[in-house]
Motif scaffolding. Structure first.
Motif, PDB file in Angstrom:
ATOM      1  N   GLY A 118      18.810   1.794 -39.825  1.00 49.46           N
ATOM      2  CA  GLY A 118      19.850   1.780 -39.310  1.00 49.46           C
ATOM      3  C   GLY A 118      20.582   2.504 -38.894  1.00 49.46           C
ATOM      4  O   GLY A 118      21.066   3.378 -39.581  1.00 49.46           O
ATOM      5  N   MET A 119      20.877   2.182 -37.587  1.00 44.61           N
ATOM      6  CA  MET A 119      22.318   3.501 -37.027  1.00 44.61           C
ATOM      7  C   MET A 119      23.368   3.823 -38.205  1.00 44.61           C
ATOM      8  O   MET A 119      23.327   4.939 -38.271  1.00 44.61           O
ATOM      9  N   ALA A 120      24.502   3.418 -38.239  1.00 46.39           N
ATOM     10  CA  ALA A 120      25.627   3.416 -38.781  1.00 46.39           C
ATOM     11  C   ALA A 120      25.971   4.696 -38.954  1.00 46.39           C
ATOM     12  O   ALA A 120      27.392   4.712 -39.268  1.00 46.39           O
ATOM     13  N   SER A 121      25.501   5.569 -38.316  1.00 46.04           N
ATOM     14  CA  SER A 121      26.482   7.004 -37.682  1.00 46.04           C
ATOM     15  C   SER A 121      27.653   6.499 -36.505  1.00 46.04           C
ATOM     16  O   SER A 121      28.520   7.397 -36.943  1.00 46.04           O
ATOM     17  N   GLY A 122      27.380   5.890 -36.104  1.00 45.38           N
ATOM     18  CA  GLY A 122      28.563   5.373 -35.199  1.00 45.38           C
ATOM     19  C   GLY A 122      30.260   4.486 -35.588  1.00 45.38           C
ATOM     20  O   GLY A 122      31.035   5.170 -35.910  1.00 45.38           O
ATOM     21  N   LEU A 123      29.092   3.818 -36.825  1.00 42.83           N
ATOM     22  CA  LEU A 123      30.231   3.892 -37.639  1.00 42.83           C
ATOM     23  C   LEU A 123      31.319   4.340 -38.913  1.00 42.83           C
ATOM     24  O   LEU A 123      32.295   4.130 -38.887  1.00 42.83           O
ATOM     25  N   ARG A 124      30.011   5.525 -39.305  1.00 37.93           N
ATOM     26  CA  ARG A 124      30.481   6.673 -40.122  1.00 37.93           C
ATOM     27  C   ARG A 124      31.155   6.965 -39.259  1.00 37.93           C
ATOM     28  O   ARG A 124      33.004   7.292 -39.676  1.00 37.93           O
ATOM     29  N   LYS A 125      31.672   7.334 -38.160  1.00 35.48           N
ATOM     30  CA  LYS A 125      32.860   7.708 -37.194  1.00 35.48           C
ATOM     31  C   LYS A 125      33.969   7.094 -37.123  1.00 35.48           C
ATOM     32  O   LYS A 125      35.543   7.311 -37.372  1.00 35.48           O
ATOM     33  N   PHE A 126      34.315   5.764 -36.864  1.00 41.54           N
ATOM     34  CA  PHE A 126      35.232   5.284 -37.184  1.00 41.54           C
ATOM     35  C   PHE A 126      36.311   4.874 -38.304  1.00 41.54           C
ATOM     36  O   PHE A 126      37.313   4.545 -37.939  1.00 41.54           O
ATOM     37  N   ILE A 127      35.257   4.732 -39.315  1.00 43.24           N
ATOM     38  CA  ILE A 127      35.577   4.619 -41.058  1.00 43.24           C
ATOM     39  C   ILE A 127      36.771   6.006 -40.995  1.00 43.24           C
ATOM     40  O   ILE A 127      37.465   5.776 -41.616  1.00 43.24           O
TER      41      ILE A 127
END
Ligand SMILES: [Zn+2]
Length: 464
Positions: free
Chosen positions: A136-145
């Motif tokens: 599942g993607m999640a790498s965009g969320l990592r950038k925001f976190i």
């Protein structure tokens, strides 16, 4: 001309020097000193009395009687225990519908993303300061976190998991065509949750696509699964050449491959061909153990596979229930074998679905692992072992290359919990709950004995 050049160089050097001195002066280190606590370091079978000094986002020192540096914030731990923040070894922030058909047919990309962010926050507030995402993607969320815009754990995302047509990675309906790249007629493929790839070249392209989008490792589906509809769990989905293709791309990025594998043939094929972490590894036995040691490999197992309630979970269709029952027979020796050989095993909840389902499954997984495999083994799987696993990503792609994870020691990230009690004796201090499917809802920060949660030196919860 030559003289002018050297004068220019000198000026540039002086400007750079001044800028860096200025930058250093502006950013004086900040200190936090935790006192009046015992420490469980992530590996030991006992607690020690010590203070913990944190400089910026890293642990500077762990010993008795540390003198507080000038300006330090002193945290009185009130006799509690400092332990490493927890690490999820195999979670799914974005596989968050009620079963595969719900993810494929009902959830839009914005629902998936919003729920993924909510799950990330709930994980952090349950003490999980690092999370390896297994598809599942999640790498965009990592950038925001990492930018501080959204609260959540450090993320090591695999991007879309990769499997052949009709495998555990194929979320399409039976009527959906498969004529474009990675099965993109599928909503799950378009949203980078799962890719289908049927040849070494297609697998390489899918792996590269994941790295391009920010994955830190590659996840493949080498055997069938339970919740998916077409594939028997016994399926050996990928050939040796297929697995080598994924490993070749991952290693080109300095990283590694994690593979879903239930059956022994799939597990051994993965280990022989360079896969570093076997996900689930349900048919674990002595031969697999020896191969894991030889190859320096790890396993992560969702211990709820061995719960008496497994066939009652949401998304379990009659097809899945039949598969789960046959898997239970084939994997009956798992717990006995793990207790005998004690492999390097990372904690894994594999919870799909929404926020509450994730919380409840995590609390129950901690409880069940403690019951079946012991508290110390469970705690190590949640901290130091998963800390080693996430670092398999390698320096080049590791978003968190400054320190180690899953340990309380000098040089590790200041990702810490203070709990009221001794986790070696009582896993309820980190949320263990004997109830699973009938557990009541709990607030995301509702683990009462978890008094303080710190990630990267920043405090997210403090009820001391
Ligand atoms: Zn999974």
């Amino acid at each position: 001309m030559k003289k002018m050049n050297s004068t220019l160089c000198l000026i540039v050097a002086l400007v750079l020097l001044n800028t860096s001195v200025f930058a250093q002066e502006k950013k004086a280190p900040t200190y936090k000193l935790i006192t009046n606590v015992s420490v469980w370091d992530g590996t030991s079978d006992k607690l020690v009395k010590a203070d913990v000094l944190i400089e910026n986002n890293l642990i500077k020192e762990v010993k008795n009687g540390i003198k507080a540096p000038a300006g330090a914030t002193v945290i009185d731990g009130k006799g509690g225990t400092v332990m490493p923040g927890l690490i999820e070894g195999h979670g799914h922030l974005y596989v968050n519908g009620n079963g595969i058909a719900d993810i494929e047919n009902n959830l839009t990309y914005d629902q998936i993303a919003i729920r993924g962010a909510a799950k990330a926050k709930a994980a952090l507030m349950s003490g999980f300061t690092t999370w390896r995402d297994a598809g599942g993607m999640a790498s965009g969320l990592r950038k925001f976190i990492d930018a501080g815009e959204v609260d959540g754990p450090r993320l090591y995302p695999s991007g879309a998991f990769i499997g052949p047509t009709g495998s555990h990675a194929d979320f399409r309906n039976t009527t959906t065509p498969n004529e474009t790249m990675f099965g993109a007629h599928s909503s799950a493929a378009r949203n980078s949750i799962s890719f289908t790839a049927d040849s070494p070249d297609a697998i390489k392209a899918a792996a590269r696509q994941n790295f391009m989008q920010g994955a830190t490792q590659i996840k493949i589906m080498s055997s069938g699964g339970i919740l998916s509809q077409f594939d028997p769990w016994q399926l050996n989905a990928f050939s040796a050449e297929d697995i080598q293709a994924a490993v070749e791309v991952a290693e080109a990025y300095g990283s590694y491959v994690q593979s879903h594998a239930y059956g022994k043939t799939a597990i051994m094929r993965c280990l022989e061909n360079g896969v570093k972490t076997i996900e689930h590894c349900l048919m674990f036995d002595e031969e697999i153990y020896k191969k894991m040691v030889e190859k320096g490999a790890y396993m992560t197992t969702n211990i709820t596979s061995f719960s008496p309630y497994i066939t009652k979970i949401d998304g379990m269709t009659p097809v899945s229930a039949r598969k789960a029952n046959s898997a239970a027979v084939a994997t009956a020796n798992f717990v006995e074998n793990v207790k005998k050989f004690r492999p390097k095993m990372g904690f894994n909840t594999d919870a799909i679905g929404g926020v509450q389902l994730g919380i409840i499954q995590t609390d129950y997984s901690i409880y069940l692992s403690g019951q079946l495999l012991g508290n110390l083994y469970t705690l190590k799987s949640l901290t130091s072992v998963n800390g080693e696993i996430v670092k398999l990503t390698g320096e080049v792609l590791d978003p968190y290359f400054e320190g180690s994870l899953g340990l309380v020691k000098a040089g590790a990230y200041a990702d810490l919990l203070i709990v009221d009690g001794n986790p070696l004796e009582d896993l309820s201090v980190i949320g263990a709950n004997e109830k699973w499917l009938d557990a009541p809802e709990r607030p995301i920060d509702g683990i009462e004995k978890m008094k303080l949660i710190m990630k990267d030196g920043k405090v997210y919860k403090n009820t001391l």
